[in-house]
Design a protein around this motif. Structure first.
Motif, mmCIF file in Angstrom:
data_model
loop_
_atom_site.group_PDB
_atom_site.id
_atom_site.type_symbol
_atom_site.label_atom_id
_atom_site.label_comp_id
_atom_site.label_asym_id
_atom_site.label_seq_id
_atom_site.Cartn_x
_atom_site.Cartn_y
_atom_site.Cartn_z
ATOM 1 N N ILE A 48 -2.548 14.020 -3.207
ATOM 2 C CA ILE A 48 -2.164 14.840 -2.050
ATOM 3 C C ILE A 48 -0.681 14.666 -1.746
ATOM 4 N N ILE A 49 -0.191 13.426 -1.796
ATOM 5 C CA ILE A 49 1.226 13.159 -1.534
ATOM 6 C C ILE A 49 2.098 13.854 -2.576
ATOM 7 N N ASP A 50 1.722 13.759 -3.843
ATOM 8 C CA ASP A 50 2.488 14.399 -4.907
ATOM 9 C C ASP A 50 2.540 15.912 -4.717
ATOM 10 N N ILE A 51 1.380 16.511 -4.479
ATOM 11 C CA ILE A 51 1.309 17.968 -4.311
ATOM 12 C C ILE A 51 2.122 18.401 -3.104
ATOM 13 N N PHE A 52 2.038 17.651 -2.011
ATOM 14 C CA PHE A 52 2.774 17.989 -0.794
ATOM 15 C C PHE A 52 4.280 17.948 -1.037
ATOM 16 N N ILE A 53 4.749 16.919 -1.744
ATOM 17 C CA ILE A 53 6.182 16.796 -2.025
ATOM 18 C C ILE A 53 6.650 17.922 -2.943
ATOM 19 N N ILE A 54 5.829 18.265 -3.939
ATOM 20 C CA ILE A 54 6.188 19.372 -4.841
ATOM 21 C C ILE A 54 6.304 20.681 -4.070
ATOM 22 N N ILE A 55 5.365 20.920 -3.150
ATOM 23 C CA ILE A 55 5.413 22.143 -2.335
ATOM 24 C C ILE A 55 6.676 22.170 -1.482
ATOM 25 N N LEU A 56 7.032 21.036 -0.885
ATOM 26 C CA LEU A 56 8.263 20.969 -0.091
ATOM 27 C C LEU A 56 9.479 21.267 -0.963
ATOM 28 N N ASN A 57 9.505 20.717 -2.183
ATOM 29 C CA ASN A 57 10.611 20.974 -3.095
ATOM 30 C C ASN A 57 10.725 22.460 -3.424
ATOM 31 N N LEU A 58 9.576 23.090 -3.672
ATOM 32 C CA LEU A 58 9.585 24.521 -3.976
ATOM 33 C C LEU A 58 10.087 25.331 -2.791
ATOM 34 N N CYS A 94 -0.598 8.642 -8.750
ATOM 35 C CA CYS A 94 -0.942 10.051 -8.937
ATOM 36 C C CYS A 94 -2.389 10.201 -9.414
ATOM 37 N N LYS A 95 -3.186 9.153 -9.222
ATOM 38 C CA LYS A 95 -4.559 9.179 -9.703
ATOM 39 C C LYS A 95 -5.578 9.196 -8.565
ATOM 40 N N THR A 96 -5.294 8.493 -7.464
ATOM 41 C CA THR A 96 -6.212 8.510 -6.334
ATOM 42 C C THR A 96 -6.056 9.817 -5.555
ATOM 43 N N ALA A 97 -7.028 10.105 -4.706
ATOM 44 C CA ALA A 97 -6.999 11.352 -3.937
ATOM 45 C C ALA A 97 -5.760 11.428 -3.044
ATOM 46 N N LEU A 98 -5.476 10.320 -2.335
ATOM 47 C CA LEU A 98 -4.317 10.318 -1.445
ATOM 48 C C LEU A 98 -3.013 10.426 -2.236
ATOM 49 N N THR A 126 0.830 -1.206 0.000
ATOM 50 C CA THR A 126 0.000 0.000 0.000
ATOM 51 C C THR A 126 0.861 1.251 0.000
ATOM 52 N N LEU A 127 1.912 1.230 0.811
ATOM 53 C CA LEU A 127 2.826 2.366 0.869
ATOM 54 C C LEU A 127 3.491 2.589 -0.478
ATOM 55 N N GLN A 128 3.963 1.506 -1.091
ATOM 56 C CA GLN A 128 4.602 1.622 -2.400
ATOM 57 C C GLN A 128 3.614 2.146 -3.436
ATOM 58 N N PHE A 129 2.372 1.688 -3.355
ATOM 59 C CA PHE A 129 1.351 2.110 -4.307
ATOM 60 C C PHE A 129 1.127 3.619 -4.244
ATOM 61 N N TYR A 130 0.949 4.149 -3.041
ATOM 62 C CA TYR A 130 0.629 5.568 -2.914
ATOM 63 C C TYR A 130 1.838 6.477 -3.152
ATOM 64 N N LEU A 131 3.046 5.948 -3.003
ATOM 65 C CA LEU A 131 4.234 6.763 -3.279
ATOM 66 C C LEU A 131 4.441 6.973 -4.778
ATOM 67 N N ASP A 146 2.426 10.867 -16.454
ATOM 68 C CA ASP A 146 1.310 10.854 -15.513
ATOM 69 C C ASP A 146 1.579 11.828 -14.373
ATOM 70 N N PHE A 147 0.657 12.789 -14.203
ATOM 71 C CA PHE A 147 0.771 13.790 -13.155
ATOM 72 C C PHE A 147 -0.503 13.785 -12.320
ATOM 73 N N PHE A 148 -0.448 14.503 -11.187
ATOM 74 C CA PHE A 148 -1.614 14.537 -10.305
ATOM 75 C C PHE A 148 -2.809 15.222 -10.968
ATOM 76 N N PHE A 149 -2.574 16.051 -11.991
ATOM 77 C CA PHE A 149 -3.667 16.736 -12.676
ATOM 78 C C PHE A 149 -4.119 15.994 -13.936
ATOM 79 N N GLY A 150 -3.458 14.868 -14.244
ATOM 80 C CA GLY A 150 -3.815 14.086 -15.415
ATOM 81 C C GLY A 150 -2.576 13.653 -16.185
ATOM 82 N N SER A 151 -2.775 13.144 -17.371
ATOM 83 C CA SER A 151 -1.675 12.668 -18.208
ATOM 84 C C SER A 151 -1.410 13.658 -19.332
ATOM 85 N N ILE A 152 -0.140 13.722 -19.758
ATOM 86 C CA ILE A 152 0.228 14.591 -20.864
ATOM 87 C C ILE A 152 0.839 13.742 -21.971
#
Length: 275
Positions: free
Chosen positions: A23-33, A16-20, A8-13, A138-144
């Motif tokens: 959230i993890i992706d966005i949080f990590i991006i904010i920390l990077n910024l 980038c499609k589920t809500a959780l 489960t941990l590996q899945f959510y890390l 694949d990104f948290f906002f969709g695929s490009i």
């Protein structure tokens, strides 16, 4: 859905499609910024109280980086391979400078001014953490599309060259060069140098500054054209393809005369002019 904590941990890390996962992706991006912004802000004149606050914020962010690093290592199916993974090495680079400043004095190692400046300069490489988010489309906002992904990588390459070059130039020149007072001055020099404008109002005075300038120019003339060539190759490749989404695997583009999906073998229906 994974049925064990490790899976489960590996899945959510990597999800980038589920809500959780989003959230993890966005949080990590904010920390990077924030960690990159802290490096920029501390190059400007600030009060001692503000400088202490910046250090405390850096420690908090690095703690989250450590949690992420350990979580990815724990969740990996092959931990030895995970340790040698390029993104794991980048994560470690983001962590070590702060840990060195915290723990080396505790074991009796005195940090002289030169070592501290080296550690501070080393932190500019934290911007490499953004590479993880351009590994696929694949990104948290969709695929490009693959074309847009390559454009994104080009943008990241330019951003990283400018940021790292500016940070390194500031740390090797700021003590000797009266024209380099903050990150903005170093960034201005980087832009002038890489665009070959050459105003001459800021020049490197130290040997280290000259080497940083040489390396930034070499990086610019090698990496940026290479990324552009990848974009051109992708456009040329897609020019020979036709859009026909496979109903089974979802592959979007196929050869113009294809009757079956080359990925899964599913029959695809598309109109084309026979020869």
């Amino acid at each position: 859905m994974p049925n064990t904590f490790r899976k489960t941990l590996q899945f959510y890390l990597i999800d980038c499609k589920t809500a959780l996962g989003k959230i993890i992706d966005i949080f990590i991006i904010i920390l990077n910024l924030f960690i990159c912004l802290l490096l920029v802000v501390e190059t400007y004149p600030v009060s001692e109280a503000t400088r202490q606050l910046l250090w405390q914020l850096e420690v908090v962010i690095v703690i989250f980086f450590i949690i992420e690093y350990v979580a990815r290592l724990y969740a990996s199916q092959n931990r030895l391979r995970q340790l040698g993974d390029v993104y794991s090495i980048i994560d470690l680079i983001a962590i070590l400078p702060t840990l060195s400043v915290i723990f080396l004095p505790l074991i009796g190692i005195t940090l002289d001014f030169g070592f501290i400046r080296f550690i501070r300069a080393f932190r500019t490489f934290r911007i490499f953490r953004f590479l993880r988010f351009a590994a696929d489309g694949d990104f948290f906002f969709g695929s490009i599309t693959p074309q847009l992904l390559k454009v994104t990588r080009l943008f990241l390459t330019i951003l990283m060259i400018f940021f790292i070059s500016s940070g390194l130039f500031f740390y090797v020149e700021s003590d000797l060069n009266p024209n380099v007072k903050n990150f903005g001055d170093a960034f201005y020099f980087t832009v002038v140098a890489l665009t070959t404008v050459g105003f001459g109002d800021i020049i490197p005075l130290s040997d280290a500054g000259k080497w940083v300038t040489v390396l930034m120019i070499l990086s610019g003339i090698i990496l940026i054209p290479w990324e552009i060539s990848q974009i051109v190759k992708e456009w040329m490749r897609m020019a020979t393809k036709k859009e026909a989404i496979c109903p089974k695997c979802g592959l979007r583009y196929h050869d113009e005369d294809a009757s079956h999906c080359k990925s899964c073998g599913q029959v695809i229906y598309q109109e084309y002019d026979g020869g």
